[in-house]
Design a protein around this motif. Structure first.
Motif, mmCIF file in Angstrom:
data_model
loop_
_atom_site.group_PDB
_atom_site.id
_atom_site.type_symbol
_atom_site.label_atom_id
_atom_site.label_comp_id
_atom_site.label_asym_id
_atom_site.label_seq_id
_atom_site.Cartn_x
_atom_site.Cartn_y
_atom_site.Cartn_z
ATOM 1 N N ALA A 51 0.796 -1.234 0.000
ATOM 2 C CA ALA A 51 0.000 0.000 0.000
ATOM 3 C C ALA A 51 0.824 1.277 0.000
ATOM 4 C CB ALA A 51 -0.930 0.004 1.221
ATOM 5 N N LEU A 52 2.145 1.201 0.069
ATOM 6 C CA LEU A 52 3.022 2.370 0.147
ATOM 7 C C LEU A 52 2.802 3.137 1.459
ATOM 8 C CD1 LEU A 52 3.017 3.511 -3.584
ATOM 9 C CD2 LEU A 52 4.805 2.255 -2.351
ATOM 10 N N ALA A 53 3.549 4.243 1.618
ATOM 11 C CA ALA A 53 3.651 4.881 2.932
ATOM 12 C C ALA A 53 2.547 5.876 3.234
ATOM 13 C CB ALA A 53 5.014 5.566 3.070
ATOM 14 N N THR A 54 1.922 6.442 2.206
ATOM 15 C CA THR A 54 0.853 7.416 2.440
ATOM 16 C C THR A 54 -0.226 7.251 1.376
ATOM 17 O OG1 THR A 54 1.707 9.190 1.015
ATOM 18 C CG2 THR A 54 2.554 9.111 3.280
ATOM 19 N N PRO A 55 -1.453 7.682 1.661
ATOM 20 C CA PRO A 55 -2.494 7.657 0.632
ATOM 21 C C PRO A 55 -2.112 8.465 -0.606
ATOM 22 C CG PRO A 55 -3.494 7.907 2.790
ATOM 23 C CD PRO A 55 -2.007 8.039 2.997
ATOM 24 N N TYR A 81 3.850 -5.654 8.385
ATOM 25 C CA TYR A 81 3.257 -4.506 9.072
ATOM 26 C C TYR A 81 4.015 -3.201 8.925
ATOM 27 C CZ TYR A 81 6.802 -4.542 12.796
ATOM 28 O OH TYR A 81 7.973 -4.453 13.499
ATOM 29 N N HIS A 82 5.170 -3.162 8.323
ATOM 30 C CA HIS A 82 5.980 -1.948 8.328
ATOM 31 C C HIS A 82 5.260 -0.765 7.676
ATOM 32 C CE1 HIS A 82 9.952 -4.352 8.928
ATOM 33 N NE2 HIS A 82 9.423 -3.968 10.078
ATOM 34 N N ALA A 83 5.462 0.412 8.255
ATOM 35 C CA ALA A 83 4.689 1.595 7.893
ATOM 36 C C ALA A 83 4.760 1.931 6.415
ATOM 37 C CB ALA A 83 5.169 2.792 8.725
ATOM 38 N N ARG A 110 3.014 -2.637 18.102
ATOM 39 C CA ARG A 110 4.105 -1.697 17.806
ATOM 40 C C ARG A 110 3.881 -0.852 16.558
ATOM 41 N NH1 ARG A 110 9.061 -5.649 17.491
ATOM 42 N NH2 ARG A 110 7.978 -6.585 19.265
ATOM 43 N N GLY A 111 2.659 -0.826 16.041
ATOM 44 C CA GLY A 111 2.415 -0.096 14.814
ATOM 45 C C GLY A 111 2.684 1.397 14.926
ATOM 46 N N LYS A 112 2.283 2.015 16.038
ATOM 47 C CA LYS A 112 2.482 3.451 16.207
ATOM 48 C C LYS A 112 3.967 3.778 16.305
ATOM 49 C CE LYS A 112 0.634 7.585 16.837
ATOM 50 N NZ LYS A 112 1.825 8.440 16.957
ATOM 51 N N GLN A 113 4.706 3.002 17.065
ATOM 52 C CA GLN A 113 6.143 3.246 17.187
ATOM 53 C C GLN A 113 6.847 3.053 15.849
ATOM 54 O OE1 GLN A 113 4.246 1.273 19.168
ATOM 55 N NE2 GLN A 113 5.163 1.038 21.213
ATOM 56 N N ASP A 114 6.421 2.039 15.085
ATOM 57 C CA ASP A 114 7.034 1.791 13.786
ATOM 58 C C ASP A 114 6.765 2.950 12.830
ATOM 59 O OD1 ASP A 114 8.331 -0.239 11.876
ATOM 60 O OD2 ASP A 114 6.482 0.293 10.834
ATOM 61 N N TRP A 115 5.581 3.497 12.855
ATOM 62 C CA TRP A 115 5.228 4.654 12.029
ATOM 63 C C TRP A 115 6.180 5.809 12.322
ATOM 64 C CZ3 TRP A 115 -0.491 6.796 12.173
ATOM 65 C CH2 TRP A 115 -0.589 7.947 11.402
ATOM 66 N N PRO A 123 12.058 9.920 5.396
ATOM 67 C CA PRO A 123 11.021 10.954 5.239
ATOM 68 C C PRO A 123 10.547 11.135 3.800
ATOM 69 C CG PRO A 123 13.177 11.928 5.689
ATOM 70 C CD PRO A 123 13.305 10.454 5.947
ATOM 71 N N ARG A 124 11.414 10.901 2.802
ATOM 72 C CA ARG A 124 11.008 11.129 1.412
ATOM 73 C C ARG A 124 9.852 10.226 0.996
ATOM 74 N NH1 ARG A 124 12.209 8.431 -2.857
ATOM 75 N NH2 ARG A 124 13.969 7.375 -1.857
ATOM 76 N N LEU A 125 9.782 9.028 1.561
ATOM 77 C CA LEU A 125 8.722 8.097 1.166
ATOM 78 C C LEU A 125 7.343 8.533 1.668
ATOM 79 C CD1 LEU A 125 10.445 4.632 1.701
ATOM 80 C CD2 LEU A 125 10.320 6.010 -0.383
ATOM 81 N N PHE A 126 7.326 9.400 2.674
ATOM 82 C CA PHE A 126 6.058 9.799 3.289
ATOM 83 C C PHE A 126 5.548 11.067 2.619
ATOM 84 C CE2 PHE A 126 7.745 6.811 6.238
ATOM 85 C CZ PHE A 126 6.660 6.251 6.881
ATOM 86 N N LYS A 127 5.094 10.926 1.392
ATOM 87 C CA LYS A 127 4.593 12.066 0.629
ATOM 88 C C LYS A 127 3.261 12.523 1.202
ATOM 89 C CE LYS A 127 4.258 13.711 -4.092
ATOM 90 N NZ LYS A 127 4.538 13.383 -5.517
ATOM 91 N N GLU A 128 3.220 13.765 1.642
ATOM 92 C CA GLU A 128 2.036 14.326 2.303
ATOM 93 C C GLU A 128 1.597 13.438 3.474
ATOM 94 O OE1 GLU A 128 -1.052 15.411 -0.454
ATOM 95 O OE2 GLU A 128 0.313 16.593 -1.697
ATOM 96 N N PRO A 129 2.414 13.365 4.515
ATOM 97 C CA PRO A 129 2.082 12.484 5.645
ATOM 98 C C PRO A 129 0.764 12.828 6.316
ATOM 99 C CG PRO A 129 3.898 13.972 6.196
ATOM 100 C CD PRO A 129 3.681 14.090 4.720
ATOM 101 N N GLU A 130 0.316 14.080 6.158
ATOM 102 C CA GLU A 130 -0.960 14.459 6.757
ATOM 103 C C GLU A 130 -2.137 13.731 6.108
ATOM 104 O OE1 GLU A 130 0.011 17.379 3.447
ATOM 105 O OE2 GLU A 130 1.098 16.429 5.105
ATOM 106 N N SER A 131 -1.906 13.076 4.964
ATOM 107 C CA SER A 131 -2.980 12.316 4.315
ATOM 108 C C SER A 131 -3.231 10.961 4.985
ATOM 109 C CB SER A 131 -2.659 12.108 2.833
ATOM 110 O OG SER A 131 -1.527 11.259 2.647
#
Length: 320
Positions: A51-55, A81-83, A110-115, A123-131
């Motif tokens: 699913a990749l890192a962000t919507p 499960y990795h973020a 541990r999902g929250k800690q892994d995120w 950080p580059r993989l998390f395009k628009e993390p607010e999504s």
């Protein structure tokens, strides 16, 4: 020489994405060592793998996929499960989200800690993390095998747990009719391994043996190029095994001489860098890999949870 940038925090260059059609209705998107994703067409639906890192990042992948098919996504399969693999799930609007039983348990544990950890590392993989709306939860889980009939003459997709490896709950997607394997991070093709949550002894032996026994003719690993042809599939599996075996040898030797974690890291780096040092995420991964393997060979059965704080402590101790 200055200190190395933390993990992949200095890797800010965009990677070129390549969408490959592996067979009729079977797709893979690779991106120069960034996480791979895939999709399989059923008769009137799609199965997406990862699913990749962000919507936002996931929607860009789906836009590429829509150039080939407009079928709705019925199933989204998460290999673990990795973020960076799961947090984009909401973009797919899938009817069913599938993962292993242990993956669901790991998200809860541990999902929250892994995120937080992976956002700091990559950080580059998390395009628009607010999504990202929150943690991704599977709606269906299984322990050993789950089969999805694809309809018509398309055969079926088998989801299998081959054993503990990259995590406790890795699964692969196997198309026996097309002989194509989506291996997740159990196999990397010309990309270094991340083993910070791994079970190295199982992974390097029985788990990879089970993957190899499928005798795939094409393999999509977690990162790196698609391996096409039995010879290249075998090479990718054996490259993964070799990376693990070298680490196990070097860390075990350091422990047997009453050495240190830093000594084990230095020995692994020296033994691996000539072959793997230029491959994606090698320098990023190795401190976390060695820290987990040191624990495993010391009798720590399950991986210690990675937090943003622990990431920095291990990095500074080994790679800083």
């Amino acid at each position: 020489m200055g200190a190395k940038p933390f993990a992949s925090s200095g890797d800010l260059a965009d990677k070129e994405q390549t969408l490959e059609v592996l067979a009729d209705g079977v797709y893979a998107l690779t991106a120069e060592g960034d996480p791979n994703v895939g999709a399989v067409e059923g008769e009137d639906f799609l199965v997406c793998f990862e699913a990749l890192a962000t919507p936002t990042a996931a929607r860009e992948w789906l836009a590429r996929l829509r150039e080939h098919t407009d079928k709705p996504v019925k199933y989204l399969v998460l290999s673990h499960y990795h973020a960076v693999r799961v947090l984009g799930a909401s973009a797919f609007d899938a009817e069913v989200v599938i993962a292993h039983d242990d993956t669901r348990a790991l998200i809860a544990e541990r999902g929250k800690q892994d995120w937080e950890s992976e956002f700091g590392r990559m950080p580059r993989l998390f395009k628009e993390p607010e999504s990202i709306p929150g943690l991704t939860w599977p709606s269906v889980t299984f322990s050993d095998r789950l089969t999805i009939p694809l309809g018509g003459d398309r055969g079926e997709l088998e989801l299998r747990h081959c054993g503990r490896g990259h995590t406790e709950g890795d699964i692969v997607g196997w198309l026996p009719q097309q002989r194509i394997l989506f291996a997740g991070d159990l196999v990397e093709a010309q990309a270094a391994l991340y083993t910070g949550d791994a079970f190295h002894l199982d992974w390097s032996t029985s788990t990879l043996d089970s993957v190899a026994a499928l005798d795939a003719e094409a393999l999509v690993g977690g990162r790196g190029a698609v391996a096409r042809g039995r010879d290249r599939v075998r090479a990718a599996i054996e490259q993964t095994r070799h990376f693990l075996e070298v680490m196990i040898r070097e860390v075990r030797a350091e422990q047997e001489r009453d050495g240190t974690l830093k000594g084990a890291f230095d020995a692994c780096h020296a033994a691996l860098v000539g072959t793997y040092g230029r491959w994606p995420i090698f320098e990023h991964c190795l401190p976390f890999d060695v820290a987990r393997l040191w624990d495993e060979l010391s009798g720590v059965e399950r991986p210690v949870i990675w937090t943003a704080e622990r990431d920095r402590e291990v990095w500074d101790r080994l790679q800083g």
